[in-house]
Design an enzyme around this catalytic site. Structure first.
Site, mmCIF file in Angstrom:
data_model
loop_
_atom_site.group_PDB
_atom_site.id
_atom_site.type_symbol
_atom_site.label_atom_id
_atom_site.label_comp_id
_atom_site.label_asym_id
_atom_site.label_seq_id
_atom_site.Cartn_x
_atom_site.Cartn_y
_atom_site.Cartn_z
ATOM 1 N N THR A 105 0.809 -1.207 0.000
ATOM 2 C CA THR A 105 0.000 0.000 0.000
ATOM 3 C C THR A 105 0.847 1.263 0.000
ATOM 4 O O THR A 105 0.468 2.277 -0.587
ATOM 5 C CB THR A 105 -0.946 0.007 1.220
ATOM 6 N N TYR B 52 -7.484 0.193 -4.358
ATOM 7 C CA TYR B 52 -6.368 0.782 -5.095
ATOM 8 C C TYR B 52 -5.445 -0.318 -5.622
ATOM 9 O O TYR B 52 -5.597 -1.499 -5.282
ATOM 10 C CB TYR B 52 -5.578 1.721 -4.179
ATOM 11 N N SER C 10 1.419 -7.554 -0.650
ATOM 12 C CA SER C 10 2.199 -8.393 0.267
ATOM 13 C C SER C 10 1.667 -9.815 0.383
ATOM 14 O O SER C 10 2.388 -10.712 0.817
ATOM 15 C CB SER C 10 2.277 -7.750 1.656
ATOM 16 N N THR D 198 1.122 -4.156 4.382
ATOM 17 C CA THR D 198 0.843 -4.444 5.792
ATOM 18 C C THR D 198 0.171 -5.791 6.034
ATOM 19 O O THR D 198 0.233 -6.312 7.143
ATOM 20 C CB THR D 198 -0.042 -3.339 6.402
ATOM 21 N N ASP D 199 -0.460 -6.373 5.005
ATOM 22 C CA ASP D 199 -1.198 -7.615 5.237
ATOM 23 C C ASP D 199 -0.303 -8.731 5.757
ATOM 24 O O ASP D 199 -0.720 -9.532 6.600
ATOM 25 C CB ASP D 199 -1.891 -8.063 3.951
ATOM 26 N N LYS E 181 -0.720 -7.223 13.078
ATOM 27 C CA LYS E 181 -1.741 -6.341 12.517
ATOM 28 C C LYS E 181 -3.074 -6.689 13.158
ATOM 29 O O LYS E 181 -3.520 -7.833 13.116
ATOM 30 C CB LYS E 181 -1.812 -6.514 10.998
ATOM 31 N N GLU F 230 0.362 -23.630 26.064
ATOM 32 C CA GLU F 230 1.358 -24.287 26.903
ATOM 33 C C GLU F 230 1.621 -25.716 26.454
ATOM 34 O O GLU F 230 0.760 -26.361 25.848
ATOM 35 C CB GLU F 230 0.912 -24.274 28.362
#
Length: 367
Positions: free
Chosen positions: A53, A67, A100, A133-134, A206, A323
């Protein structure tokens, strides 16, 4: 202070022409020829661009969705932020120009190799990676595990395209370069810098698909903040407990590792299908603290026994701890790592030929 308006005008003046992606396989030493405004008193920072982006373009300045990601080249991003030259001598390397979600292991191996070569040079004081960012947290985590240097590696991106009226890419890029140039950023591993926050690549994730303040580390917190584009760290340099690093200099491909999502009445056959398609490891994004159905567990146990499939439990929740379970010897617990980061760690562990003891120490270490 950076003017987003001036950044937009610079982009518009350049015609917003999509840059053709290319692969830069060698990283020459930074010289005055690379930087016409070279200042010997400033640190040399190399920006490795992968698209996303931050390099996105849309037809309207009010458009923040729909976009084209990875439309602009790194040279355009640098020219849009002339303030970069006030803090460093910058040089751009276009590694890829993609959404990405299209980043592959081979791209990551190439990126890590180029960064390592650049940081090994005495002429480079730090690097910045621009990224969508993905999957930014996955690439940043990979670099944290594979780049061996005390010099800063800072990953940044944007939630709004470069053409948007409220584009956050220019200020994020300036912030990232400023952090990479700061001596206080050394020895902290890979960092993620967006929205005036400095986070460790080990734990940050994210958390929102649209908001600019999306990258958070709820349990562990941030490492620092930027005030007036000046980094302020809360703590001295430190590594996360249990962090390992891997040598991938000889790697061309990495083992396939798939993530399976836990839900009510999950299909146990998906695990078998993943292994049949080539998966050497499986990460279970389990319910709660790693829960899985009994039928699903039976299939996993069989796959581990008959195929040698490496299995790690994680969780589908935003945060939490999975755990170890001493009663089960065919899978490991992912601890605090989310599924996407567990996948990267398992992938590297398989590549490094870890045995059962090695995997246990990798995932189920004692603090």
């Amino acid at each position: 202070m950076l003017s987003l308006t001036s950044a937009l005008l610079a982009l518009q003046g350049l015609g917003l022409v999509a840059a053709a992606p290319y692969v830069h396989n060698t990283v020459p030493e930074l010289s005055t020829r690379d930087a016409p405004r070279y200042n010997a008193s400033l640190p040399n920072i190399t920006i490795f661009a992968t698209g996303g982006t931050i390099a996105g373009s849309a037809a309207d300045i009010t458009q923040t969705t729909g976009y084209q990601a990875g439309a602009l080249g790194v040279d355009i991003l640098i020219k849009a932020v002339p303030e970069l030259w006030n803090v460093s001598n910058v040089r751009g390397v276009q590694v890829a120009n993609l959404d990405s979600g299209m980043i592959t292991p081979s791209i990551l191996v190439n990126l890590s190799s180029q960064i390592q070569a650049e940081l090994d040079s005495p002429y480079c004081q730090g690097v910045v990676v621009t990224h969508g960012t993905d999957t930014l947290e996955e690439s940043a985590f990979f670099l944290d595990l594979t780049v061996r240097s005390d010099k800063p590696v800072v990953v940044t991106g944007a939630m709004r395209p470069a053409t948007a009226l409220s584009a956050d890419g220019p200020i994020n890029l300036l912030s990232a370069v400023t952090v990479a140039a700061a001596p206080a950023a050394r020895g902290r591993g890979a960092l993620v810098v967006l929205n005036d926050r400095i986070a460790s690549a080990w734990y940050v994730t994210k958390t929102n698909a649209n908001a600019p303040d999306t990258f958070k580390s709820y349990e562990m917190g941030y490492l620092g903040v930027l005030i007036d584009i000046k980094p302020i760290f809360y703590f001295p340099p430190a590594w996360p407990v249990g962090k390992r690093q891997f040598n991938i200099t000889a790697a061309t491909v990495l083992p396939q590792v798939d993530v399976l999502y836990g839900y009510q009445a999950l299909n146990p056959g998906l695990a078998s299908a993943a292994v049949a398609s080539g998966a050497k490891g499986l990460v279970m994004a389990g319910m709660g603290a790693g829960g899985w159905t009994e039928a699903g567990r039976a299939v996993l146990k069989q796959l581990a026994a008959s195929n040698g499939t490496h299995i790690v439990d994680s969780r589908r929740t935003m945060d939490g701890y999975v755990e170890p379970d001493s009663s089960n010897t065919y899978y490991y617990a992912g601890g605090f790592l989310n599924p996407q980061k567990t996948r990267i760690l398992l992938q590297l562990g398989i590549y490094a030929n870890y045995n059962a003891t090695g995997f246990k120490s990798l995932f189920e270490f004692d603090s």
